[in-house]
Design a protein around this motif. Structure first.
Motif, PDB file in Angstrom:
ATOM      1  N   VAL A 207     -43.228  10.578  -4.392  1.00  0.00           N
ATOM      2  CA  VAL A 207     -43.363   9.126  -4.206  1.00  0.00           C
ATOM      3  C   VAL A 207     -42.005   8.539  -3.804  1.00  0.00           C
ATOM      4  CG1 VAL A 207     -43.816   6.934  -5.385  1.00  0.00           C
ATOM      5  CG2 VAL A 207     -45.297   8.910  -5.804  1.00  0.00           C
ATOM      6  N   LEU A 208     -40.962   8.931  -4.525  1.00  0.00           N
ATOM      7  CA  LEU A 208     -39.625   8.417  -4.218  1.00  0.00           C
ATOM      8  C   LEU A 208     -39.151   8.893  -2.849  1.00  0.00           C
ATOM      9  CD1 LEU A 208     -37.903   8.759  -7.694  1.00  0.00           C
ATOM     10  CD2 LEU A 208     -38.710   6.681  -6.581  1.00  0.00           C
ATOM     11  N   ALA A 209     -39.483  10.131  -2.482  1.00  0.00           N
ATOM     12  CA  ALA A 209     -39.098  10.646  -1.166  1.00  0.00           C
ATOM     13  C   ALA A 209     -39.762   9.824  -0.056  1.00  0.00           C
ATOM     14  CB  ALA A 209     -39.463  12.117  -1.051  1.00  0.00           C
ATOM     15  N   GLU A 210     -41.030   9.468  -0.243  1.00  0.00           N
ATOM     16  CA  GLU A 210     -41.732   8.631   0.745  1.00  0.00           C
ATOM     17  C   GLU A 210     -41.101   7.250   0.837  1.00  0.00           C
ATOM     18  OE1 GLU A 210     -46.014   8.238   0.610  1.00  0.00           O
ATOM     19  OE2 GLU A 210     -46.195  10.310  -0.086  1.00  0.00           O
ATOM     20  N   VAL A 211     -40.826   6.657  -0.318  1.00  0.00           N
ATOM     21  CA  VAL A 211     -40.211   5.325  -0.339  1.00  0.00           C
ATOM     22  C   VAL A 211     -38.839   5.383   0.333  1.00  0.00           C
ATOM     23  CG1 VAL A 211     -39.235   3.548  -1.857  1.00  0.00           C
ATOM     24  CG2 VAL A 211     -41.502   4.505  -2.335  1.00  0.00           C
ATOM     25  N   ALA A 212     -38.072   6.419   0.040  1.00  0.00           N
ATOM     26  CA  ALA A 212     -36.732   6.560   0.641  1.00  0.00           C
ATOM     27  C   ALA A 212     -36.831   6.630   2.163  1.00  0.00           C
ATOM     28  CB  ALA A 212     -36.049   7.806   0.094  1.00  0.00           C
ATOM     29  N   ALA A 213     -37.819   7.381   2.668  1.00  0.00           N
ATOM     30  CA  ALA A 213     -37.980   7.525   4.117  1.00  0.00           C
ATOM     31  C   ALA A 213     -38.448   6.218   4.754  1.00  0.00           C
ATOM     32  CB  ALA A 213     -38.963   8.651   4.420  1.00  0.00           C
ATOM     33  N   GLU A 214     -39.429   5.571   4.135  1.00  0.00           N
ATOM     34  CA  GLU A 214     -40.021   4.362   4.724  1.00  0.00           C
ATOM     35  C   GLU A 214     -39.124   3.141   4.611  1.00  0.00           C
ATOM     36  OE1 GLU A 214     -43.879   3.813   2.987  1.00  0.00           O
ATOM     37  OE2 GLU A 214     -44.489   5.856   3.504  1.00  0.00           O
ATOM     38  N   GLU A 215     -38.328   3.071   3.567  1.00  0.00           N
ATOM     39  CA  GLU A 215     -37.520   1.863   3.316  1.00  0.00           C
ATOM     40  C   GLU A 215     -36.024   2.119   3.529  1.00  0.00           C
ATOM     41  OE1 GLU A 215     -38.740  -1.081   2.735  1.00  0.00           O
ATOM     42  OE2 GLU A 215     -40.821  -0.495   2.469  1.00  0.00           O
ATOM     43  N   SER A 216     -35.687   3.115   4.336  1.00  0.00           N
ATOM     44  CA  SER A 216     -34.285   3.529   4.447  1.00  0.00           C
ATOM     45  C   SER A 216     -33.360   2.418   4.939  1.00  0.00           C
ATOM     46  CB  SER A 216     -34.162   4.752   5.353  1.00  0.00           C
ATOM     47  OG  SER A 216     -34.615   4.436   6.650  1.00  0.00           O
ATOM     48  N   THR A 217     -33.876   1.452   5.673  1.00  0.00           N
ATOM     49  CA  THR A 217     -33.008   0.365   6.137  1.00  0.00           C
ATOM     50  C   THR A 217     -32.738  -0.655   5.029  1.00  0.00           C
ATOM     51  OG1 THR A 217     -34.895  -0.890   6.961  1.00  0.00           O
ATOM     52  CG2 THR A 217     -33.769   0.542   8.542  1.00  0.00           C
ATOM     53  N   ARG A 218     -33.640  -0.723   4.047  1.00  0.00           N
ATOM     54  CA  ARG A 218     -33.507  -1.739   2.992  1.00  0.00           C
ATOM     55  C   ARG A 218     -33.099  -1.175   1.653  1.00  0.00           C
ATOM     56  NH1 ARG A 218     -38.285  -5.621   2.277  1.00  0.00           N
ATOM     57  NH2 ARG A 218     -39.460  -3.781   1.728  1.00  0.00           N
ATOM     58  N   LEU A 219     -33.211   0.143   1.474  1.00  0.00           N
ATOM     59  CA  LEU A 219     -33.070   0.713   0.145  1.00  0.00           C
ATOM     60  C   LEU A 219     -32.554   2.137   0.232  1.00  0.00           C
ATOM     61  CD1 LEU A 219     -33.849   0.405  -2.950  1.00  0.00           C
ATOM     62  CD2 LEU A 219     -36.024   1.469  -2.336  1.00  0.00           C
ATOM     63  N   LYS A 220     -31.652   2.461  -0.670  1.00  0.00           N
ATOM     64  CA  LYS A 220     -31.172   3.836  -0.809  1.00  0.00           C
ATOM     65  C   LYS A 220     -31.771   4.353  -2.114  1.00  0.00           C
ATOM     66  CE  LYS A 220     -26.727   6.218  -1.270  1.00  0.00           C
ATOM     67  NZ  LYS A 220     -25.281   6.001  -1.200  1.00  0.00           N
ATOM     68  N   VAL A 221     -32.280   5.593  -2.109  1.00  0.00           N
ATOM     69  CA  VAL A 221     -32.888   6.174  -3.302  1.00  0.00           C
ATOM     70  C   VAL A 221     -32.120   7.451  -3.660  1.00  0.00           C
ATOM     71  CG1 VAL A 221     -35.010   7.032  -4.370  1.00  0.00           C
ATOM     72  CG2 VAL A 221     -35.140   5.262  -2.608  1.00  0.00           C
ATOM     73  N   VAL A 222     -31.666   7.537  -4.907  1.00  0.00           N
ATOM     74  CA  VAL A 222     -30.916   8.711  -5.359  1.00  0.00           C
ATOM     75  C   VAL A 222     -31.437   9.168  -6.717  1.00  0.00           C
ATOM     76  CG1 VAL A 222     -28.819   8.029  -4.103  1.00  0.00           C
ATOM     77  CG2 VAL A 222     -29.111   7.333  -6.490  1.00  0.00           C
ATOM     78  N   GLN A 223     -31.065  10.387  -7.092  1.00  0.00           N
ATOM     79  CA  GLN A 223     -31.438  10.931  -8.399  1.00  0.00           C
ATOM     80  C   GLN A 223     -30.182  11.268  -9.182  1.00  0.00           C
ATOM     81  OE1 GLN A 223     -33.784  14.270  -6.881  1.00  0.00           O
ATOM     82  NE2 GLN A 223     -35.540  13.439  -7.969  1.00  0.00           N
ATOM     83  N   LEU A 224     -30.267  11.100 -10.496  1.00  0.00           N
ATOM     84  CA  LEU A 224     -29.178  11.481 -11.383  1.00  0.00           C
ATOM     85  C   LEU A 224     -29.769  12.310 -12.518  1.00  0.00           C
ATOM     86  CD1 LEU A 224     -26.003  10.037 -12.209  1.00  0.00           C
ATOM     87  CD2 LEU A 224     -27.467   9.978 -14.206  1.00  0.00           C
ATOM     88  N   ASP A 225     -29.254  13.511 -12.702  1.00  0.00           N
ATOM     89  CA  ASP A 225     -29.737  14.396 -13.757  1.00  0.00           C
ATOM     90  C   ASP A 225     -29.172  13.932 -15.095  1.00  0.00           C
ATOM     91  OD1 ASP A 225     -29.844  16.608 -15.657  1.00  0.00           O
ATOM     92  OD2 ASP A 225     -30.509  17.826 -13.965  1.00  0.00           O
ATOM     93  N   ILE A 226     -30.072  13.566 -16.021  1.00  0.00           N
ATOM     94  CA  ILE A 226     -29.608  13.006 -17.300  1.00  0.00           C
ATOM     95  C   ILE A 226     -28.935  14.049 -18.181  1.00  0.00           C
ATOM     96  CG2 ILE A 226     -31.265  11.103 -17.299  1.00  0.00           C
ATOM     97  CD1 ILE A 226     -32.966  12.688 -19.302  1.00  0.00           C
ATOM     98  N   ASP A 227     -29.236  15.331 -17.965  1.00  0.00           N
ATOM     99  CA  ASP A 227     -28.645  16.377 -18.804  1.00  0.00           C
ATOM    100  C   ASP A 227     -27.215  16.719 -18.419  1.00  0.00           C
ATOM    101  OD1 ASP A 227     -30.936  16.653 -20.374  1.00  0.00           O
ATOM    102  OD2 ASP A 227     -31.830  18.065 -18.955  1.00  0.00           O
ATOM    103  N   THR A 228     -26.863  16.493 -17.165  1.00  0.00           N
ATOM    104  CA  THR A 228     -25.528  16.889 -16.719  1.00  0.00           C
ATOM    105  C   THR A 228     -24.604  15.695 -16.436  1.00  0.00           C
ATOM    106  OG1 THR A 228     -26.365  17.045 -14.451  1.00  0.00           O
ATOM    107  CG2 THR A 228     -26.335  19.079 -15.729  1.00  0.00           C
ATOM    108  N   ASN A 229     -25.083  14.489 -16.664  1.00  0.00           N
ATOM    109  CA  ASN A 229     -24.282  13.290 -16.385  1.00  0.00           C
ATOM    110  C   ASN A 229     -24.334  12.298 -17.547  1.00  0.00           C
ATOM    111  OD1 ASN A 229     -23.499  13.733 -13.411  1.00  0.00           O
ATOM    112  ND2 ASN A 229     -25.692  14.164 -13.469  1.00  0.00           N
ATOM    113  N   PRO A 230     -23.833  12.716 -18.723  1.00  0.00           N
ATOM    114  CA  PRO A 230     -23.967  11.876 -19.920  1.00  0.00           C
ATOM    115  C   PRO A 230     -23.226  10.545 -19.842  1.00  0.00           C
ATOM    116  CG  PRO A 230     -22.463  13.707 -20.317  1.00  0.00           C
ATOM    117  CD  PRO A 230     -23.110  13.956 -18.980  1.00  0.00           C
TER     118      PRO A 230
END
Length: 113
Positions: free
Chosen positions: A40-63
């Protein structure tokens, strides 16, 4: 399309200093709903790339980032605008609902007039 992964080290440049709103998914490898949300996020990132940047942060490795924004569960989606968190949502959701939740925070799409 895979989402960009951010870490404690580059969160400031990738998210806080971004030139457009950034949706951060606080995720984990062991999180089932996170895996459901990924396409879902990958689709949103592709479709809204001019208005929105979508990233992920791993909660286990970035306390550091997880504790700074008091993230308690995965997936947590947090929308940042001009370096500030403006909306937080917990749990997976369908694309249509996610876009509705984000709409008021996104700039209108630029049209080619």
């Amino acid at each position: 399309m895979t989402l960009t992964a951010v870490t404690d080290a580059d969160f400031g440049t990738e998210v806080l200093a971004a030139d457009r709103p950034v949706l951060v998914e606080f995720t984990a490898d062991w999180c089932g709903p996170c895996r459901m949300l990924a396409p879902v996020l990958a689709e949103v990132a592709a479709e809204e790339s001019t208005r929105l940047k979508v990233v992920q942060l791993d909660i286990d490795t970035n306390p550091e980032t997880v504790s700074r924004y008091a993230v308690l569960s995965a997936p947590t989606l947090m929308l940042f605008r001009s370096g500030e968190p403006v909306k937080s949502m917990v749990g997976a959701r369908p694309k249509r609902r996610l876009l509705q939740d984000l709409e008021e925070y996104l700039e209108p799409a630029l049209t080619g007039h």
